[in-house]
Design a protein around this motif. Structure first.
Motif, short mmCIF file in Angstrom:
data_model
loop_
_atom_site.label_atom_id
_atom_site.label_comp_id
_atom_site.label_asym_id
_atom_site.label_seq_id
_atom_site.Cartn_x
_atom_site.Cartn_y
_atom_site.Cartn_z
N VAL A 137 0.85 -1.20 0.00
CA VAL A 137 0.00 0.00 0.00
C VAL A 137 0.88 1.24 0.00
O VAL A 137 0.61 2.21 -0.73
CB VAL A 137 -0.94 -0.01 1.22
CG1 VAL A 137 -1.68 1.32 1.34
CG2 VAL A 137 -1.94 -1.15 1.12
N ARG A 138 1.93 1.22 0.81
CA ARG A 138 2.82 2.38 0.90
C ARG A 138 3.46 2.70 -0.44
O ARG A 138 3.57 3.87 -0.83
CB ARG A 138 3.92 2.13 1.95
CG ARG A 138 4.89 3.27 2.13
CD ARG A 138 6.05 2.89 3.03
NE ARG A 138 6.83 1.79 2.48
CZ ARG A 138 7.75 1.96 1.53
NH1 ARG A 138 8.01 3.15 1.03
NH2 ARG A 138 8.42 0.92 1.07
N THR A 139 3.90 1.67 -1.16
CA THR A 139 4.58 1.87 -2.44
C THR A 139 3.61 1.87 -3.63
O THR A 139 4.04 2.04 -4.76
CB THR A 139 5.64 0.78 -2.66
OG1 THR A 139 5.02 -0.52 -2.61
CG2 THR A 139 6.72 0.84 -1.59
N MET A 145 1.94 -5.96 -2.78
CA MET A 145 0.77 -6.18 -1.96
C MET A 145 0.37 -7.66 -1.98
O MET A 145 0.08 -8.25 -0.93
CB MET A 145 -0.39 -5.31 -2.45
CG MET A 145 -1.51 -5.13 -1.43
SD MET A 145 -2.86 -4.11 -2.06
CE MET A 145 -1.98 -2.58 -2.38
N ARG A 146 0.40 -8.26 -3.17
CA ARG A 146 0.04 -9.68 -3.27
C ARG A 146 1.04 -10.55 -2.52
O ARG A 146 0.66 -11.48 -1.80
CB ARG A 146 -0.02 -10.09 -4.74
CG ARG A 146 -1.24 -9.58 -5.48
CD ARG A 146 -1.39 -10.30 -6.80
NE ARG A 146 -0.28 -10.00 -7.70
CZ ARG A 146 -0.29 -9.05 -8.60
NH1 ARG A 146 -1.36 -8.26 -8.72
NH2 ARG A 146 0.76 -8.84 -9.40
N LEU A 218 14.16 -6.98 -6.28
CA LEU A 218 13.31 -6.38 -7.30
C LEU A 218 11.94 -7.04 -7.16
O LEU A 218 11.63 -8.03 -7.81
CB LEU A 218 13.92 -6.61 -8.69
CG LEU A 218 15.35 -6.07 -8.86
CD1 LEU A 218 15.92 -6.49 -10.22
CD2 LEU A 218 15.38 -4.56 -8.72
N ASN A 219 11.14 -6.50 -6.27
CA ASN A 219 9.90 -7.17 -5.89
C ASN A 219 8.64 -6.42 -6.30
O ASN A 219 7.57 -6.62 -5.73
CB ASN A 219 9.89 -7.42 -4.37
CG ASN A 219 10.15 -6.16 -3.58
OD1 ASN A 219 10.17 -5.06 -4.12
ND2 ASN A 219 10.36 -6.31 -2.28
N GLN A 220 8.78 -5.55 -7.30
CA GLN A 220 7.61 -4.88 -7.88
C GLN A 220 7.90 -4.59 -9.34
O GLN A 220 9.04 -4.67 -9.79
CB GLN A 220 7.30 -3.60 -7.11
CG GLN A 220 8.44 -2.60 -7.05
CD GLN A 220 8.20 -1.53 -6.01
OE1 GLN A 220 8.09 -1.82 -4.82
NE2 GLN A 220 8.12 -0.28 -6.45
N LYS A 230 11.22 9.25 -3.27
CA LYS A 230 10.38 8.31 -3.98
C LYS A 230 11.14 7.08 -4.48
O LYS A 230 10.53 6.14 -5.00
CB LYS A 230 9.72 9.00 -5.18
CG LYS A 230 8.76 10.13 -4.80
CD LYS A 230 8.15 10.76 -6.03
CE LYS A 230 7.19 11.88 -5.67
NZ LYS A 230 6.60 12.52 -6.88
N SER A 231 12.45 7.09 -4.32
CA SER A 231 13.27 5.98 -4.83
C SER A 231 13.03 4.72 -4.00
O SER A 231 12.93 4.77 -2.78
CB SER A 231 14.75 6.33 -4.78
OG SER A 231 15.04 7.42 -5.63
#
Length: 295
Positions: A137-139, A145-146, A218-220, A230-231
């Motif tokens: 949610v934060r990112t 999220m999943r 690298l999870n998104q 924002k990084s």
């Protein structure tokens, strides 16, 4: 930190959250008689559990990045999400108890050893789902999220069963709750870290400088690299790194590295505009050198 240390960090954060929730739970239990109904008491207790555990888990990203702002915002957002998860989880547990009570009404022992632990473990699993989704949610990342929801579900269910059965095994109920909450938080952290690692698109490992060996998962689907707030990957203590320097994006089953804002990015010492990452590629951003690994 390395991938293994990252998973250990999640376990420790989860256990810290469980430890912090314990005195709050004991204080709430002490005033149980002042609540108008047990249902009201149960919902309030669930909300308190979620608020404390969500706040501590929500601040973990800021702790890793040494960012007070991220930690504060993460804790506030985590507290709200966790509180909602705790309320919903304990409501779900109460309704499930009513349903299971129809089957175990003729056996108090069966209800206490089977029905009650199942219902409450499902409630803890619901709380775990909400705690797991905090980072996504934060990112604003559906993939994170999943991952978090799956890890939180598994950890909450496993930890919930451990917590509830400790209540039957340990003679001192307050001690049982303390150990159970530590195990619950640890299980949520363990499962979250494992699922995140297994479902990530790979990782970047710093090869030089002060933070050599630090691993970034690298999870998104889109990972921003730079120095701005924002990084997703913040390269502090390296020269010539821009605020919004580069992006790694998952496209058509490939990870594509692109520079942003006209910045220079190198892959295997060659300047790139759009580079498909391959195993053990070395990319250079400013003076930072990072190795790509599948996991």
């Amino acid at each position: 930190m390395s991938a293994a240390k990252r998973r250990l960090f999640f376990i420790l954060i989860g256990m810290l959250a469980g430890l912090a929730a314990w005195p709050v739970a004991e204080a709430t239990l002490y005033f149980q008689r002042h609540f108008p109904t047990y249902f009201t008491f149960s919902v309030v207790l669930g909300g308190m559990f979620g608020l404390i555990m969500g706040a501590i888990n929500g601040g973990s990203d800021g702790i890793v990045l040494y960012s007070r702002r991220r930690m504060t915002m993460g804790m506030l957002g985590g507290a709200l999400i966790g509180c909602a998860g705790g309320l919903l989880g304990f409501l779900l547990a109460q309704f499930l108890l009513l349903f299971l009570g129809e089957y175990f009404i003729h056996s108090i022992i069966a209800f206490d050893t089977v029905g009650l632990p199942i219902a409450r473990a499902v409630g803890w699993a619901c709380l775990g789902v909400f705690i797991g989704m905090i980072d996504g949610v934060r990112t604003r990342s559906l993939s994170r999220m999943r991952m978090g929801m799956l890890g939180g579900l598994l950890g909450g269910l496993a930890g919930g069963f451990l917590l509830e059965y400790l209540r039957l095994l340990l003679p001192i109920i307050a001690l049982a709750r303390l150990v159970g909450l530590l195990l619950l938080g640890g299980c949520i952290g363990l499962c979250y870290g494992f699922v995140e690692w297994r479902l990530s698109y790979g990782s970047l490992v710093l090869l030089n400088g002060k933070h050599k060996g630090q691993t970034f998962l690298l999870n998104q689907r889109s990972v921003l690299i730079g120095l701005s707030g924002k990084s997703d990957i913040v390269l502090r203590d390296y020269d010539r790194v821009g605020a919004d320097h580069a992006e790694v994006r998952f496209m058509d089953d490939e990870l594509v590295l692109r520079p942003r804002n006209g910045k220079a990015v190198y892959a295997n010492d060659e300047p790139v505009r759009a580079h498909i990452l391959k195993f053990e590629d070395v990319i250079k951003i400013g003076t930072a050198r990072l190795l790509y690994r599948f996991r």
